[in-house]
Design a protein around this motif. Structure first.
Motif, PDB file in Angstrom:
ATOM      1  N   ASP A 178      39.104  44.529  44.166  1.00 37.18           N
ATOM      2  CA  ASP A 178      38.870  43.190  44.707  1.00 37.18           C
ATOM      3  C   ASP A 178      37.377  42.951  44.948  1.00 37.18           C
ATOM      4  O   ASP A 178      36.809  41.959  44.489  1.00 37.18           O
ATOM      5  CB  ASP A 178      39.593  43.075  46.058  1.00 37.18           C
ATOM      6  N   VAL A 189      35.231  42.985  41.677  1.00 33.76           N
ATOM      7  CA  VAL A 189      35.386  41.800  40.833  1.00 33.76           C
ATOM      8  C   VAL A 189      34.682  40.604  41.472  1.00 33.76           C
ATOM      9  O   VAL A 189      33.988  39.837  40.804  1.00 33.76           O
ATOM     10  CB  VAL A 189      36.872  41.488  40.581  1.00 33.76           C
ATOM     11  N   GLN A 190      34.839  40.471  42.777  1.00 37.54           N
ATOM     12  CA  GLN A 190      34.183  39.343  43.439  1.00 37.54           C
ATOM     13  C   GLN A 190      32.667  39.452  43.268  1.00 37.54           C
ATOM     14  O   GLN A 190      31.990  38.488  42.889  1.00 37.54           O
ATOM     15  CB  GLN A 190      34.542  39.332  44.925  1.00 37.54           C
ATOM     16  N   TYR A 230      31.711  38.688  39.647  1.00 38.90           N
ATOM     17  CA  TYR A 230      31.792  37.271  39.277  1.00 38.90           C
ATOM     18  C   TYR A 230      30.605  36.483  39.859  1.00 38.90           C
ATOM     19  O   TYR A 230      30.074  35.597  39.213  1.00 38.90           O
ATOM     20  CB  TYR A 230      33.132  36.667  39.721  1.00 38.90           C
ATOM     21  N   LEU A 231      30.210  36.829  41.074  1.00 38.73           N
ATOM     22  CA  LEU A 231      29.068  36.123  41.652  1.00 38.73           C
ATOM     23  C   LEU A 231      27.792  36.481  40.886  1.00 38.73           C
ATOM     24  O   LEU A 231      26.938  35.639  40.630  1.00 38.73           O
ATOM     25  CB  LEU A 231      28.933  36.441  43.146  1.00 38.73           C
TER      26      LEU A 231
END
Lengths: 183, 262
Positions: free
Chosen positions: A36, A39-40, A43-44
């Motif tokens: 989690d 990935v966050q 992506y940022l």
């Protein structure tokens, strides 16, 4: 100021690949909470670099960022494991380096397949592989990517992709065999 | 090729990555060598066991929502894309124009129409990809989530002015997972959702307006593959991140299912 069009273009490109991103992160970090976070973070980061994305294969571009984020994360949080850099030459000395020999190394195919078809045993065996081997197998078999695409994502030469893939498969068989003898 | 050479290439062959000349030589050897054939079979079985039984971890909804909130606002991504590629329509106004100007305009529009006809498939392909992406993006894949063709098909009744053919292809590994209304080419169309392994396929269907069958053509856009054909009076567009070969197999299965009354 962020141009709302850029944000929208990014969402349109990146959102459909979220499952692929998460799957890779999950297999590399071996843990849902860490996947989690990775990935966050990825992506940022991808959004910040989005100006540098020249179109083309969005999935490959994103997976490369997810992968790099995973490895920095692994280095930071699991220093004891990551201090040993993965070395293809050492790995090839440890395994049998000759793929012809590899292909002949069959103990009991039926038994092997039985274990491979058991989801828990298969998952356990995959999780035992060195991260670098597990990664190639996940990209190849679960994401259905070609050697060339995997080379693009990992930044490895195609020859290295092929040899890691064959070592990963050999190692997987060995894991199954070890299970067969202990259970 | 002898056994040693074949075995060194067997994995590459099984991955579908061996060049044609060597693949042919390897197959010639396999035809006469039971041992190598057995190895190939075992290798393929292991590969398909991984593909079938290894867990594929989908992103949790909470993560999807968190990312959507964390990224700078992009809220109207669900807006229809149909305002693009408007085609010139009204020629009635032309009559009011004087001769020379009207002729010039008519010529310009004529060229434009020609251009639109050529570009028609390309513009449609863009719309189809946009539809596919939207469906994956907004967690709005299916209006009617169901694996039963007898649930999906009637759902469209009253929502569309045609009845889309819905086929269950689970036997071939293409599992129907639902249906959705979508808007393509200035009209409401049926979107059928299939899954093949981890891959989502959006299949868009609408009446063709003629009975001429057209063979399929493949396009690639933004990392997706598209397959487009016309059969049985309907226009079909399949789009997915699946590879082109398997997408073609999907088409074949659909055509077979269409040819045999269910």
């Amino acid at each position: 100021m962020i141009d709302p069009n850029t944000a929208q273009r990014f969402q349109a490109m990146a959102a459909p690949h979220l499952d692929a991103a998460y799957n890779l992160a999950r297999w590399l970090t071996r843990n849902p909470a860490d996947a989690d976070d990775v990935v966050q973070d990825a992506y940022l980061r991808a959004f910040r670099y989005f100006d540098g994305f020249r179109g083309g294969d969005g999935r490959a571009w994103l997976l490369a960022i997810v992968r790099n984020t995973c490895y920095s994360w692994l280095r930071r949080n699991r220093s004891e494991q990551a201090t040993m850099e993965y070395d293809d030459e050492i790995a090839s000395l440890q395994s049998m380096s000759d793929p012809a020999e590899l292909a002949m190394h069959v103990s009991d195919p039926a038994q092997l397949l039985l274990r491979a078809s058991n989801q828990q045993q298969l998952e356990a065996a995959l999780l035992q592989l060195p991260t670098e081997q597990r990664e190639i197998l996940v990209l190849r078999e679960l994401e259905d990517l070609s050697y060339k695409e995997i080379a693009g994502i990992t930044g490895l030469p195609i020859g290295t992709v092929m040899s890691r893939l064959s070592r990963a498969r050999l190692q997987l068989r060995r894991c199954f065999e070890a299970m067969s003898t202990t259970s | 090729m002898n056994c040693t050479e074949v075995r060194a290439l067997l994995a590459v062959y099984g991955d579908g990555e061996l060049d044609l000349p060597r693949a042919v030589a390897l197959e010639q050897h396999l035809a006469g060598c039971a041992d190598c054939t057995a190895l190939l079979r075992e290798q393929n079985a292991l590969r398909s066991a991984i593909r079938t039984h290894a867990p594929y971890h989908r992103a949790p909804e909470a993560l999807r929502a968190r990312l959507h909130a964390a990224l700078p606002a992009a809220t109207d991504s669900d807006a229809p894309v149909a305002q693009r590629a408007r085609r010139p329509r009204s020629t009635a106004t032309l009559r009011r124009w004087s001769g020379a100007l009207a002729a010039a305009l008519a010529l310009a529009i004529g060229i434009n129409l020609l251009y639109v006809a050529q570009r028609g498939d390309d513009a449609l392909a863009d719309e189809v990809v946009a539809g596919h992406v939207r469906s994956l993006q907004a967690a709005h894949l299916a209006d009617v989530p169901s694996t039963d063709q007898h649930t999906v098909k009637p759902w469209f009744a009253g929502k569309l002015d045609f009845s889309p053919p819905v086929h269950d292809l689970a036997d071939a590994g293409f599992v129907l997972t639902g249906g959705r209304l979508d808007y393509i080419d200035h009209r409401n169309v049926a979107a059928l959702i299939y899954r093949h392994r981890q891959h989502v396929i959006n299949l868009f269907v609408w009446p063709a307006g003629s009975d001429t069958d057209r063979g399929s053509s493949v396009k690639a856009r933004e990392g997706y593959n598209l397959l487009h054909w016309t059969a049985e009076g309907d226009v079909w567009w399949a789009v997915s991140d699946l590879n082109a070969e398997e997408l073609r197999e999907f088409e074949q299965r659909l055509r077979q299912a269409g040819a045999t009354p269910s």
